[in-house]
Each structure stands twice: as structure tokens, then as C-alpha cells.
Design an enzyme around this catalytic site. Structure first.
Site, PDB file in Angstrom:
ATOM      1  N   LYS A  93      -3.681  -4.230  -8.664  1.00 37.19           N
ATOM      2  CA  LYS A  93      -4.772  -3.552  -7.958  1.00 37.19           C
ATOM      3  C   LYS A  93      -6.107  -3.886  -8.616  1.00 37.19           C
ATOM      4  CE  LYS A  93      -1.762   0.216  -6.399  1.00 37.19           C
ATOM      5  NZ  LYS A  93      -1.323   1.612  -6.545  1.00 37.19           N
TER       6      LYS A  93
ATOM      7  N   GLN B 206      -1.717   6.576 -10.453  1.00 32.60           N
ATOM      8  CA  GLN B 206      -0.477   5.881 -10.124  1.00 32.60           C
ATOM      9  C   GLN B 206       0.724   6.812 -10.281  1.00 32.60           C
ATOM     10  OE1 GLN B 206      -0.416   2.845  -8.790  1.00 32.60           O
ATOM     11  NE2 GLN B 206       1.808   2.671  -8.694  1.00 32.60           N
TER      12      GLN B 206
ATOM     13  N   ASP C 184      -6.082   6.654  -1.874  1.00 36.52           N
ATOM     14  CA  ASP C 184      -4.654   6.514  -1.596  1.00 36.52           C
ATOM     15  C   ASP C 184      -4.269   7.250  -0.311  1.00 36.52           C
ATOM     16  OD1 ASP C 184      -3.027   4.956  -3.226  1.00 36.52           O
ATOM     17  OD2 ASP C 184      -2.981   6.436  -4.842  1.00 36.52           O
TER      18      ASP C 184
HETATM   19  N1  GUN Z   1       3.353   4.536  -6.539  1.00 40.24           N
HETATM   20  C1  GUN Z   1       3.981   3.794  -5.596  1.00 40.24           C
HETATM   21  N2  GUN Z   1       3.140   3.519  -4.587  1.00 40.24           N
HETATM   22  C2  GUN Z   1       1.962   4.089  -4.892  1.00 40.24           C
HETATM   23  C3  GUN Z   1       0.699   4.131  -4.253  1.00 40.24           C
HETATM   24  O1  GUN Z   1       0.485   3.619  -3.152  1.00 40.24           O
HETATM   25  N3  GUN Z   1      -0.273   4.826  -4.909  1.00 40.24           N
HETATM   26  C4  GUN Z   1      -0.058   5.438  -6.083  1.00 40.24           C
HETATM   27  N4  GUN Z   1      -1.068   6.111  -6.632  1.00 40.24           N
HETATM   28  N5  GUN Z   1       1.097   5.426  -6.712  1.00 40.24           N
HETATM   29  C5  GUN Z   1       2.107   4.744  -6.116  1.00 40.24           C
END
Ligand code: GUN
Length: 294
Positions: free
Chosen positions: A53, A97, A120
Site C-alpha cells: 500500500k 491494518q 477503508d
Molecule cells: N486486512 C485485510 N484486508 C484489509 C483491508 O482492506 N484493510 C485493512 N485495514 N486491513 C485488512
């Protein structure tokens, strides 16, 4: 004929478009989009997702901030980090995350993130706005799938879509988005789950199948109608002694046998996964332009 939905290539195209947009914003003296990511603990998969990311932000000319803390951070300390990010005017959006260590309440954390910075799209305010067709940050995976269907010109209107899995971040929002009155939408949606009586009968009626259950090779060829569009959200590890790391990643779909029956299908890896990162970048760009919340 089977067409591969190449998420890896499409994500690269979309990232280039975002980078062009950011160049224009900077040239006009506008604000550089800034995403922050909070990573707790040392889960290898989470660390790799977050690295990806952050790297993608850089590719697009964004600013990015990575906040890393040990797994034994207290819930209060994490909530204080979130408070700081909510109040920092230079941060347009941020993510925490998941999964988080067991002693931290994920629901509390999700609720602590200001909805206008929740790129998100996990906060119930964004979920509710999405469900009502109001402007909202859409969750990364469903948004990535919508973009993919859109860019590949796949007709959804009037189609029967079967979603397998009812999670808050994939199955449930996906079912809502595909039933919306929108360009990618207007589907008749069946949301299936572990208590569904005859799942193969449901999936065999589907024009579009979204597999999001998290079980390797779950969707087999006998469950799929000839010519169906198959979207595989799964990322599962299966043992593979021939690989250096001892495993390989496979989806929820038995790709080898389902692909010949499908009109379009996403591979794993290289399908839905890369599109989730572009969703996050799109949401951060929208946040920096105050497109959703003015
Ligand atoms: N863990 C797995 N997928 C995601 C996501 O799209 N965002 C976040 N913050 N954690 C995750």
C-alpha cells in the site's frame, strides 16, 4: 471463450491515471494526497500488504506515513494514535491494518476512526451511506471488483449474481453494491453462506459468481453454469514442497477446471488482490479532494 480478468495489469493502468491526476493537482498548487497506515505486530502477511500500500502511494506521488507498533501496544495507546490522525489536517485518510492482536477490540478501533478519514470504508457511517446510495468510501475489495467489471465492460444489469460469503468487508457490501441502481449494479443478488441449503443449486443459476469464503478450491466446475463470470476473492495458503517458502497461494475457485466453463474469470494471484490497493488510492484521492465529505 475464457477471458482472464487481469487485475494486475488493470491496477497498473489505474495507478498511472491516478499519478497523472496527482501531477495536475500539484501543478495547480493543490494538496498532495496523504495516506497513513497503522501496522500493529509482526504478522508477515499484514506487513507485506501494508508495504504494498505504501509503495503504491509513492508510485502515484502521494505522501504516505507508516506507523508501526509492537503487538503488545495497549488499546488506549492505539486509540490515541487514531485520535492524533483524526485531528492531523495533513493526513487525508488512514487505515489500521487488520487483524489486530486479540487484546484489542477491532470494533472499538473501527468506530474510533473519523468517517471522513476512513478510506477503508469500514466505519458503519460509510457502510450505511453506501447502503443508501449516498456518497461514501467503498470498502476496497468490493470497490475493486466493481471497477474491474466496469473497465472490462461486463454487463451486470438484470443478471443473477450469487455472492458466496457474508463478511462485513466483502460479501455483504458486495451484495449491496451489485443490487444498487447504478452502472455496475441492477443485479438480482443471492447472498449465500454456511447455512445455505443447496449451494451448488444456487451457484449453477448464477450469471456472476463472487467467491469470498476463504477456502481453497471451494468452487468446483460442477457448481458453475457455462459462460458464467467468476470472481475469486480468496487468498489461501496450500502446502507446496516445490516452493522455497513451502506453500503457494490459491483462490476459493478451482481455477483449472472452472476457467474453461467461464466467460470471464479472475486468477489468483493477479486478479482481485491488486485492485484492492487501487481502491484505497482512489478513496485517498477522493479524501484529499473532499469529494465525499465536504
Ligand atoms: N486486512 C485485510 N484486508 C484489509 C483491508 O482492506 N484493510 C485493512 N485495514 N486491513 C485488512
Amino acid at each position: 471463450m475464457t477471458n482472464i480478468l487481469d487485475g494486475k495489469a488493470l491496477a497498473e493502468t489505474i495507478k498511472k491515471e491516478i499519478a497523472e491526476e496527482v501531477k495536475k493537482i500539484k501543478a495547480a498548487g493543490g494538496k498532495t494526497p496523504h495516506l497513513a497506515a497503522v501496522l500493529i505486530g509482526d504478522d508477515a502477511a499484514s506487513a507485506s500488504y501494508v508495504r504494498n500500500k505504501v509503495r503504491s502511494c509513492e508510485q502515484c506521488g502521494f505522501h504516505s506515513t507508516l506507523i508501526k507498533r509492537e503487538a503488545d501496544i495497549s488499546e488506549v495507546d492505539l486509540l490515541n494514535i487514531i485520535k492524533g490522525l483524526n485531528e492531523n489536517p495533513d493526513i487525508d485518510g488512514f487505515i489500521v491494518q487488520l487483524p489486530l492482536p486479540n487484546h484489542i477490540d477491532e470494533e472499538k478501533v473501527t468506530l474510533a476512526i473519523a468517517p471522513e478519514k476512513d478510506v477503508d470504508g469500514f466505519h458503519p457511517i460509510n457502510f450505511g451511506r453506501m447502503a443508501q446510495g449516498m456518497p461514501a468510501y467503498l470498502p476496497a475489495t468490493p470497490y475493486g471488483i466493481v471497477q474491474m467489471l466496469d473497465r472490462y465492460g461486463i454487463e451486470t444489469s438484470g443478471k443473477h449474481c450469487v455472492v458466496i460469503g457474508r463478511s462485513n468487508i466483502v460479501g455483504t457490501p458486495m451484495s449491496i453494491l451489485l443490487s444498487r441502481k447504478a452502472k455496475v449494479g441492477n443485479c438480482t443478488v443471492t447472498l449465500t453462506h454456511s447455512r445455505t441449503k443447496d449451494l451448488p443449486a444456487e451457484t449453477r443459476r448464477a450469471d456472476i459468481i463472487i467467491a469470498a469464503i476463504g477456502r481453497a478450491y471451494f468452487l468446483t466446475a460442477d457448481m458453475v453454469k457455462e459462460g458464467a463470470v467468476v470472481v475469486d476473492v480468496g487468498i489461501n495458503r496450500v502446502d507446496d514442497a516445490s516452493r522455497k517458502r513451502g506453500y503457494r497461494l490459491v483462490g476459493d475457485v478451482d481455477f483449472e477446471h472452472v476457467a474453461p466453463k467461464s466467460s470471464y474469470i479472475t486468477p489468483v494471484p493477479g486478479g482481485v488482490g491488486p485492485m484492492t490497493v487501487t481502491s484505497l488510492l482512489m478513496n485517498t484521492l477522493k479524501a484529499s479532494r473532499k469529494e465525499i465529505y465536504s
